[in-house]
Design a protein around this motif. Structure first.
Motif, PDB file in Angstrom:
ATOM      1  N   ILE A  57       0.829  -1.208   0.000  1.00 56.46           N
ATOM      2  CA  ILE A  57       0.000   0.000   0.000  1.00 56.46           C
ATOM      3  C   ILE A  57       0.862   1.257   0.000  1.00 56.46           C
ATOM      4  CG2 ILE A  57      -1.719   1.318   1.295  1.00 56.46           C
ATOM      5  CD1 ILE A  57      -2.826  -1.310   2.333  1.00 56.46           C
ATOM      6  N   SER A  58       1.898   1.286   0.840  1.00 53.61           N
ATOM      7  CA  SER A  58       2.726   2.486   0.942  1.00 53.61           C
ATOM      8  C   SER A  58       3.440   2.790  -0.368  1.00 53.61           C
ATOM      9  CB  SER A  58       3.742   2.333   2.082  1.00 53.61           C
ATOM     10  OG  SER A  58       4.588   1.222   1.858  1.00 53.61           O
ATOM     11  N   LEU A  59       3.832   1.749  -1.110  1.00 55.27           N
ATOM     12  CA  LEU A  59       4.499   1.960  -2.384  1.00 55.27           C
ATOM     13  C   LEU A  59       3.558   2.618  -3.386  1.00 55.27           C
ATOM     14  CD1 LEU A  59       6.950   1.565  -4.214  1.00 55.27           C
ATOM     15  CD2 LEU A  59       6.098  -0.721  -4.741  1.00 55.27           C
ATOM     16  N   PHE A  60       2.313   2.145  -3.457  1.00 52.79           N
ATOM     17  CA  PHE A  60       1.364   2.720  -4.406  1.00 52.79           C
ATOM     18  C   PHE A  60       0.930   4.118  -3.982  1.00 52.79           C
ATOM     19  CE2 PHE A  60       1.310  -1.490  -6.042  1.00 52.79           C
ATOM     20  CZ  PHE A  60       0.897  -1.371  -7.353  1.00 52.79           C
ATOM     21  N   ARG A  61       0.891   4.374  -2.695  1.00 54.67           N
ATOM     22  CA  ARG A  61       0.621   5.745  -2.253  1.00 54.67           C
ATOM     23  C   ARG A  61       1.749   6.677  -2.672  1.00 54.67           C
ATOM     24  NH1 ARG A  61      -1.619   4.458   3.894  1.00 54.67           N
ATOM     25  NH2 ARG A  61      -3.719   3.762   3.251  1.00 54.67           N
ATOM     26  N   PHE A  62       2.975   6.171  -2.599  1.00 45.94           N
ATOM     27  CA  PHE A  62       4.123   6.967  -3.047  1.00 45.94           C
ATOM     28  C   PHE A  62       4.031   7.257  -4.540  1.00 45.94           C
ATOM     29  CE2 PHE A  62       8.398   6.783  -4.981  1.00 45.94           C
ATOM     30  CZ  PHE A  62       8.923   7.960  -4.466  1.00 45.94           C
ATOM     31  N   PHE A  63       3.720   6.235  -5.337  1.00 46.81           N
ATOM     32  CA  PHE A  63       3.548   6.440  -6.782  1.00 46.81           C
ATOM     33  C   PHE A  63       2.409   7.422  -7.057  1.00 46.81           C
ATOM     34  CE2 PHE A  63       5.453   2.024  -7.748  1.00 46.81           C
ATOM     35  CZ  PHE A  63       6.719   2.578  -7.831  1.00 46.81           C
ATOM     36  N   MET A 119      10.006  -3.386  -2.280  1.00 45.51           N
ATOM     37  CA  MET A 119       8.554  -3.473  -2.151  1.00 45.51           C
ATOM     38  C   MET A 119       7.906  -4.105  -3.375  1.00 45.51           C
ATOM     39  SD  MET A 119       7.545   0.072  -0.215  1.00 45.51           S
ATOM     40  CE  MET A 119       8.024   0.344   1.490  1.00 45.51           C
ATOM     41  N   ILE A 120       8.561  -3.982  -4.534  1.00 43.09           N
ATOM     42  CA  ILE A 120       8.017  -4.597  -5.739  1.00 43.09           C
ATOM     43  C   ILE A 120       8.292  -6.103  -5.748  1.00 43.09           C
ATOM     44  CG2 ILE A 120       8.251  -4.744  -8.253  1.00 43.09           C
ATOM     45  CD1 ILE A 120       8.688  -1.734  -8.287  1.00 43.09           C
ATOM     46  N   PHE A 121       9.540  -6.497  -5.505  1.00 37.09           N
ATOM     47  CA  PHE A 121       9.917  -7.906  -5.593  1.00 37.09           C
ATOM     48  C   PHE A 121       9.699  -8.661  -4.280  1.00 37.09           C
ATOM     49  CE2 PHE A 121      12.355  -5.850  -8.987  1.00 37.09           C
ATOM     50  CZ  PHE A 121      11.986  -6.650 -10.058  1.00 37.09           C
ATOM     51  N   ARG A 122       9.615  -7.956  -3.157  1.00 39.37           N
ATOM     52  CA  ARG A 122       9.247  -8.527  -1.859  1.00 39.37           C
ATOM     53  C   ARG A 122      10.052  -9.793  -1.507  1.00 39.37           C
ATOM     54  NH1 ARG A 122       4.550  -6.300  -0.001  1.00 39.37           N
ATOM     55  NH2 ARG A 122       4.128  -8.070   1.329  1.00 39.37           N
TER      56      ARG A 122
END
Length: 276
Positions: A57-63, A119-122
Motif C-alpha cells: 500500500i505504501s508503495l502505491f501511495r508513493f507512486f 517493495m516490488i519484488f518482496r
C-alpha cells in the motif's frame, strides 16, 4: 479627432481587460480541473495497493503522490502559458533544480530506489527472520528508505535499504517447513546402531519435529577421535529455533543415559626420564 482617439483608447482598454479577464478565468478553470484530476489520479493509484493483498500500500501511495505532483507541475506550466509567459526557461529551471536536488540527495535516492525494488519484488515481509547486510533479526517495518529489524536480545536495527538490495538476503521464514542441521559425535568403541536409535527416539518424542518430511540421520564423518552423525529434523518455520536449541541438550542427556560416550579432544603427554 480627440473624440476618435479617446474612443480607440477605451476600446483597446476594454479589449485588453476582456482578454485578461478571460485568461484569468481560464487559468482558474485550469487550476481547478488540474487539481481535481491530480487528486483523482493519486487516489486511483493509491487504491490499487488496497485492492490486492500482495501489493504494498505504501508503495502505491508513493507512486500516487509522484503522479499528483507531476500533473500539478504541468498545470502550473499551462497556467503560465495562459498569460503569455515563456515556459521553456521555467522548464529548464525546474530541470536544473531537480538535478541539483538529486545530486545533493544521492544517498537518500539510492535508499529510495532500493526501497521501491524491495517493495516490488518482496524478498521478505514484516514478520520474517532474515540475514541481511550482516545483521540478523525479525523484520518489524519496511519503508521506502529503511528496513527495521528486532534482534533476539530486543535491540532495534535500522538498515538503509541500499545496503540490503544487491547483497545476499537469507529469508529464514520464506518456506513453511525448514530443516535444522545438527552434528553429534560418538566414540569409535560405541555401537553406531544403538546411538542412532537413541537419537531417533529423541526426535520421535519432540513435539515440534515433523514426521513428514522424515528426518535425515546418517554417519557423516569419521574424525580423528569420533564418529560424527549429521542429523536434520524438519519443523514448522515458527518452531525452528526451539528445535535448534532444545534437541542438542536432549540428545546429550539421552546418550548419557544410554552410557554412550561423547568424545572430546585428549592430549597425551609422554615424559622421558633423562640419563642420570
Amino acid at each position: 479627432m480627440m473624440e476618435y482617439l479617446e474612443s480607440v483608447d477605451v476600446n483597446a482598454l476594454i479589449s485588453s481587460s476582456i482578454a485578461w479577464g478571460t485568461n484569468i478565468l481560464l487559468a482558474i478553470l485550469i487550476l481547478i480541473i488540474g487539481y481535481w484530476f491530480a487528486g483523482r489520479i493519486s487516489s486511483f493509484i493509491g487504491g490499487l495497493g488496497e485492492k490486492h493483498e500482495k501489493l504494498d500500500i505504501s508503495l502505491f501511495r508513493f507512486f500516487g503522490s509522484i503522479a499528483k505532483y507531476v500533473i500539478l507541475a504541468m498545470v502550473f506550466i499551462a497556467v503560465l502559458n495562459q498569460f503569455g509567459i515563456e515556459t521553456a526557461s521555467v522548464v529548464a529551471l525546474l530541470g536544473a533544480a531537480g538535478l541539483a536536488v538529486g545530486l545533493a540527495l544521492q544517498g537518500a535516492l539510492s535508499n529510495l530506489s532500493a526501497g521501491v525494488l524491495l517493495m516490488i519484488f518482496r524478498p521478505y515481509k514484516v514478520g520474517d527472520f532474515i540475514d541481511a547486510a550482516g545483521k540478523f533479526g525479525n523484520v518489524t517495518e519496511i519503508d521506502l528508505f529503511t528496513t527495521i529489524l528486532q534482534t533476539f536480545d530486543n535491540q532495534q536495527i535500522i538498515i538503509p535499504n541500499s545496503q540490503i538490495w544487491g547483497q545476499q538476503i537469507i529469508n529464514h521464514s520464506h518456506y513453511e517447513v525448514r530443516g535444522v542441521d545438527m552434528n553429534f559425535g560418538i566414540a569409535y568403541d560405541e555401537d553406531i546402531d544403538k546411538a542412532r536409535g537413541v537419537i531417533e527416539k529423541v526426535l520421535e518424542e519432540h513435539p515440534h519435529v515433523l514426521k513428514d518430511p522424515a528426518w535425515f540421520l546418517e554417519v557423516e564423518t569419521l574424525n580423528d577421535s569420533s564418529v560424527d552423525f549429521i542429523v536434520r529434523p524438519f519443523c514448522k518455520g515458527e518452531h525452528y529455533f526451539d528445535v535448534r536449541y532444545s534437541v542438542p541438550e536432549q540428545v546429550k542427556k539421552a546418550l548419557d543415559a544410554a552410557e554412550i560416550e561423547i568424545p572430546f579432544p585428549h592430549r597425551k603427554v609422554i615424559l622421558f626420564k633423562g640419563d642420570e
